[in-house]
Every structure is written in structure tokens, then in C-alpha cells.
Design a protein around this motif. Structure first.
Motif, PDB file in Angstrom:
ATOM      1  N   THR A  98       2.193   8.480   6.111  1.00 40.46           N
ATOM      2  CA  THR A  98       2.435   8.283   7.543  1.00 40.46           C
ATOM      3  C   THR A  98       1.575   7.143   8.080  1.00 40.46           C
ATOM      4  O   THR A  98       2.028   6.313   8.886  1.00 40.46           O
ATOM      5  N   ASP A  99       0.346   7.088   7.610  1.00 42.34           N
ATOM      6  CA  ASP A  99      -0.583   6.047   8.034  1.00 42.34           C
ATOM      7  C   ASP A  99      -0.094   4.654   7.601  1.00 42.34           C
ATOM      8  O   ASP A  99      -0.153   3.694   8.373  1.00 42.34           O
ATOM      9  N   LEU A 132       7.521   5.933  15.488  1.00 38.96           N
ATOM     10  CA  LEU A 132       6.858   5.550  16.735  1.00 38.96           C
ATOM     11  C   LEU A 132       5.650   6.446  16.993  1.00 38.96           C
ATOM     12  O   LEU A 132       4.578   5.974  17.390  1.00 38.96           O
ATOM     13  N   ALA A 133       5.795   7.745  16.739  1.00 39.31           N
ATOM     14  CA  ALA A 133       4.654   8.652  16.900  1.00 39.31           C
ATOM     15  C   ALA A 133       3.549   8.315  15.899  1.00 39.31           C
ATOM     16  O   ALA A 133       2.354   8.384  16.215  1.00 39.31           O
ATOM     17  N   ALA A 134       3.955   7.928  14.669  1.00 38.36           N
ATOM     18  CA  ALA A 134       2.961   7.568  13.648  1.00 38.36           C
ATOM     19  C   ALA A 134       2.153   6.362  14.105  1.00 38.36           C
ATOM     20  O   ALA A 134       0.914   6.334  13.972  1.00 38.36           O
ATOM     21  N   LEU A 135       2.829   5.373  14.679  1.00 37.03           N
ATOM     22  CA  LEU A 135       2.117   4.171  15.126  1.00 37.03           C
ATOM     23  C   LEU A 135       1.252   4.481  16.346  1.00 37.03           C
ATOM     24  O   LEU A 135       0.112   4.019  16.436  1.00 37.03           O
ATOM     25  N   ASP A 136       1.763   5.274  17.267  1.00 34.38           N
ATOM     26  CA  ASP A 136       0.985   5.639  18.449  1.00 34.38           C
ATOM     27  C   ASP A 136      -0.325   6.329  18.039  1.00 34.38           C
ATOM     28  O   ASP A 136      -1.405   5.987  18.538  1.00 34.38           O
ATOM     29  N   ALA A 137      -0.217   7.262  17.101  1.00 30.78           N
ATOM     30  CA  ALA A 137      -1.413   7.977  16.632  1.00 30.78           C
ATOM     31  C   ALA A 137      -2.365   7.026  15.905  1.00 30.78           C
ATOM     32  O   ALA A 137      -3.596   7.146  16.012  1.00 30.78           O
ATOM     33  N   LYS A 138      -1.791   6.057  15.174  1.00 33.24           N
ATOM     34  CA  LYS A 138      -2.632   5.107  14.445  1.00 33.24           C
ATOM     35  C   LYS A 138      -3.395   4.198  15.403  1.00 33.24           C
ATOM     36  O   LYS A 138      -4.582   3.907  15.182  1.00 33.24           O
ATOM     37  N   ILE A 139      -2.753   3.776  16.494  1.00 36.21           N
ATOM     38  CA  ILE A 139      -3.471   2.943  17.475  1.00 36.21           C
ATOM     39  C   ILE A 139      -4.613   3.751  18.096  1.00 36.21           C
ATOM     40  O   ILE A 139      -5.718   3.240  18.273  1.00 36.21           O
ATOM     41  N   GLU A 195       0.841  -1.209   0.000  1.00 36.48           N
ATOM     42  CA  GLU A 195       0.000   0.000   0.000  1.00 36.48           C
ATOM     43  C   GLU A 195       0.870   1.251   0.000  1.00 36.48           C
ATOM     44  O   GLU A 195       0.486   2.277  -0.574  1.00 36.48           O
ATOM     45  N   LEU A 196       2.041   1.167   0.592  1.00 33.65           N
ATOM     46  CA  LEU A 196       3.019   2.266   0.452  1.00 33.65           C
ATOM     47  C   LEU A 196       3.496   2.378  -1.002  1.00 33.65           C
ATOM     48  O   LEU A 196       3.577   3.479  -1.560  1.00 33.65           O
ATOM     49  N   VAL A 197       3.833   1.240  -1.597  1.00 35.31           N
ATOM     50  CA  VAL A 197       4.293   1.260  -3.001  1.00 35.31           C
ATOM     51  C   VAL A 197       3.226   1.887  -3.896  1.00 35.31           C
ATOM     52  O   VAL A 197       3.542   2.663  -4.803  1.00 35.31           O
ATOM     53  N   GLU A 198       1.951   1.554  -3.618  1.00 31.61           N
ATOM     54  CA  GLU A 198       0.861   2.061  -4.461  1.00 31.61           C
ATOM     55  C   GLU A 198       0.872   3.591  -4.527  1.00 31.61           C
ATOM     56  O   GLU A 198       0.586   4.177  -5.566  1.00 31.61           O
ATOM     57  N   ASP A 240       2.291  17.621   0.118  1.00 32.42           N
ATOM     58  CA  ASP A 240       0.833  17.594   0.054  1.00 32.42           C
ATOM     59  C   ASP A 240       0.296  16.949   1.332  1.00 32.42           C
ATOM     60  O   ASP A 240       0.590  15.788   1.620  1.00 32.42           O
ATOM     61  N   PRO A 241      -0.511  17.711   2.123  1.00 33.52           N
ATOM     62  CA  PRO A 241      -0.933  17.190   3.432  1.00 33.52           C
ATOM     63  C   PRO A 241      -1.682  15.862   3.348  1.00 33.52           C
ATOM     64  O   PRO A 241      -1.477  14.986   4.192  1.00 33.52           O
ATOM     65  N   ASP A 242      -2.541  15.694   2.328  1.00 35.24           N
ATOM     66  CA  ASP A 242      -3.297  14.443   2.236  1.00 35.24           C
ATOM     67  C   ASP A 242      -2.363  13.264   1.973  1.00 35.24           C
ATOM     68  O   ASP A 242      -2.488  12.205   2.596  1.00 35.24           O
ATOM     69  N   THR A 243      -1.440  13.453   1.033  1.00 33.66           N
ATOM     70  CA  THR A 243      -0.512  12.355   0.738  1.00 33.66           C
ATOM     71  C   THR A 243       0.394  12.102   1.936  1.00 33.66           C
ATOM     72  O   THR A 243       0.683  10.952   2.269  1.00 33.66           O
ATOM     73  N   ALA A 244       0.839  13.176   2.586  1.00 27.30           N
ATOM     74  CA  ALA A 244       1.685  13.014   3.774  1.00 27.30           C
ATOM     75  C   ALA A 244       0.970  12.183   4.831  1.00 27.30           C
ATOM     76  O   ALA A 244       1.560  11.274   5.439  1.00 27.30           O
ATOM     77  N   HIS A 245      -0.320  12.454   5.006  1.00 29.94           N
ATOM     78  CA  HIS A 245      -1.088  11.688   5.990  1.00 29.94           C
ATOM     79  C   HIS A 245      -1.183  10.224   5.577  1.00 29.94           C
ATOM     80  O   HIS A 245      -1.021   9.310   6.396  1.00 29.94           O
ATOM     81  N   ARG A 246      -1.428   9.991   4.295  1.00 31.30           N
ATOM     82  CA  ARG A 246      -1.556   8.610   3.789  1.00 31.30           C
ATOM     83  C   ARG A 246      -0.256   7.835   3.975  1.00 31.30           C
ATOM     84  O   ARG A 246      -0.258   6.683   4.413  1.00 31.30           O
TER      85      ARG A 246
END
Lengths: 108, 108, 108, 108
Positions: free
Chosen positions: C69-70, D91-98, C42-45, C61-67
Motif C-alpha cells: 500500500t505504501d 487515493l486513501a493510500a496516498l492521503d495516509a502517506k502524505i 520497489e513494488l516489483v521488489e 500478511d499485514p506487514d506486506t500489505a502495508h508495504r
């Protein structure tokens, strides 16, 4: 004279190959999709550090060309075996998908 | 009367589809193998939490059957487009690979 | 005052999260590595059609940055859960691997 | 006395390792996510033909345990390098995701 290659003939060869080695118990759909994704990643591995331009010239080197062709064969092998165990016709599936994509992404 | 489906015909449809949308610049071998591996993973996603037994019954549910068939089509689409841009004959590649595997893993 | 984040604390949160939902039976090592590879894809995508230059600017781009990071979080989540069920210390594993790589690829 | 391992220290070692070999030009986000997915698939490859039960016992064999630990290290290496080039705190990314997942999937 040999009959021309087609998908059904290759699926027959793959099924006979697996049966002769008693590999069918391993060929659950879950395992076959995992193996398919592993082979697809072995293709990615060949290209992972190349620039787009280098990636376009990959067949000029005979060793790399052989490696790429070999991995393409592995991906196709697992895809056809998956289709066999699930009863999917891969060419019909793709034909139907292109029809759907033509409606979904109309040409400008 | 429609001509029967074959790999060459599907490759032609895929090439026309991409050309009509000016997608060819994106279709470097590097990008196509990435897309191929992403689609293979979308197949894995369907099966990832299933037991082997559940994975064998996946086509009994029409929605899942449709999803699996759709992802199979996507994998095949990127595989055929990759073969097209690299000049690889996928059926011949697989036939040659089965020949090699028969020598490498002799049947008992 | 909250204690600082570390890997052990995150593993504890992930284990409690899975236990509260009775998800442990699904978390076999085989299933966790499949899920890990799906999240990596999903990261590669996100990057598959980008040029190298576009890929370097993805966080603008905030939306892509969020994706992105997620998906990083999802990859790390499955990696830490895999390490938990297998009894692997991921930081020690990486430290040892860098040691080996320093011997294997001596700096010029 | 050695300082205890943490993510930042490992990221520093990885950055110095890459810099000493002039590998940074290869480490675009696009290439790093491809390499990450390839390493995740090398983990899948170890498990692909195992039953769920066999997969749970994988660390009992020292060779397989070493292979799994090695691939875990590779996945973590590319994940940390990706986070480094993109400025993501894993680590912050995972913490926020949980946190988000706790709201999305309330415990029964």
C-alpha cells in the motif's frame, strides 16, 4: 586471427562508437543509469505475461531468443559505459560483492 | 597465484553460491529479469535528484562510490545469472550488437 | 466534515508539501519520471521471488500489505506530481487511452 | 450528460475491458507490477537524454506531449488494476502517506 573478447575490448569499442558520433555529452552517469534501467525493463517486457514455465522456454523460439539476446547486449552496453565514465572495474566489483555475500548469507 | 577474473569464472561462483543455498528454483528467467530491473533502479535512485554535474562527481564521496559500485555488482550478477540459465554469451551478444549498431548508425 | 478525496485535492496537498520544503527545483519532469520508475521497482521488489499464486495472496500478511500500500502511494504521488508540472489530466488521459484501446483491440 | 470521471469509474472500465478479452488470468499482482514498471520506464525513455531544461519543455512539442500523456495513462491503468485486484484504495493510500510524510519530514 582475432583477439578473444573481453570486457576491456568491448568498453574500447563502445567508447570509440560514442566518440565517433559525439555522443559523450549525453553520457553523464545520471543518463547512463536511466538508459540502463530502460533496457532492463525492455527485458522485463518480454517476460511480463509469461508463466514461470513459459519463461524458462523462451530461447526455443528464434525470434524471442534474438530479442532477449539483443536486450541483454543493451543492458551490458550501458553497464560497461557507466563503469567506464565512473572508473569502476565491473568484474572486480562483482567478485568483491560475492565475497561479501558469502559472509552475509553463510551456506547451510 | 589466483587466476585472472573473467566472466565465466564469475558465473561459476554465482552458480555455486545459488546452488549451495538452494536458490535455483527462484532463478527462473522471469524472476531474474525482474531482479535485474530492480537493481538497475537502485542505481537510478542514487542519481535521481542530482544535476548532471553532480552525477559526474559521484565517485568523489567514498560512501556514494561504494554504493554505486555495489549496485553495479548486483546488476552484473543478475545479468550473468540470466545469461547462464538462458545459454547466452553476454560478451558475444554485445560484440554482435555493436556490429549491428555500426551499420544502423553510420559514423558521420 | 471533510470533503471527499479526489485527485485534485491530493495534487494540492503534494504541491504544498513540496513547496513548504523548497523541493520544487528538484521536481523537473526528468527527475519525477526517474523517481516514479524507482517506486514502481520497489513494488516489483516485493513480488520478484513470489510464485503467481503467492503474489495473489500478498495482502493476507499485514506487514506486506502495508508495504504494498505504501509503494502504491509513492507511485501515485510521483505520477500526480508529474501530471501537475506537465499540465496533464491523468483521469482524462486514461479515459482517452481506454477509448483508443477499445478500437485497437476489439472485444471478440 | 456524462457523469464526471473518477477513479472508481475508470477501474470499472478497465475491469470490463480486461474481462471482455479474458485477460484476467494474466493479471496476477506479480504481472501487473511488472507491467507497471515497464510503462514507468517507457516514460523514462522519453526523458533519458534530455537536459533538465529540455525536460521541462517537453509538452511544447505535440508529438512528444501525446507520447508522454499516453504513457501516463498506461502507468495509471496498471496502477488502478493492481489496486483493484489487491483491494487497495489508491487515493486513501496516498492521503495516509502524505500524513506520515508530514510527520517524518517536518516543514522547516
Amino acid at each position: 586471427m582475432t583477439e578473444p573478447l573481453d570486457v576491456a575490448k568491448l568498453q574500447r569499442r563502445l567508447a570509440e562508437f560514442a566518440a565517433a558520433r559525439n555522443w559523450q555529452p549525453y553520457h553523464t552517469p545520471k543518463n547512463l543509469v536511466a538508459a540502463l534501467s530502460v533496457e532492463a525493463s525492455e527485458l522485463v517486457e518480454i517476460f511480463q505475461w509469461l508463466t514461470p514455465e513459459e519463461s524458462a522456454g523462451v530461447m526455443a523460439d528464434p525470434d524471442t531468443a534474438h530479442r532477449v539476446t539483443d536486450e541483454v547486449a543493451d543492458v551490458l552496453a550501458y553497464l560497461l559505459q557507466l563503469c567506464e565514465v565512473l572508473g569502476i572495474d565491473p568484474l572486480a566489483a562483482l567478485d568483491a560483492k560475492i565475497d561479501r555475500n558469502e559472509r552475509r548469507f553463510p551456506a547451510p
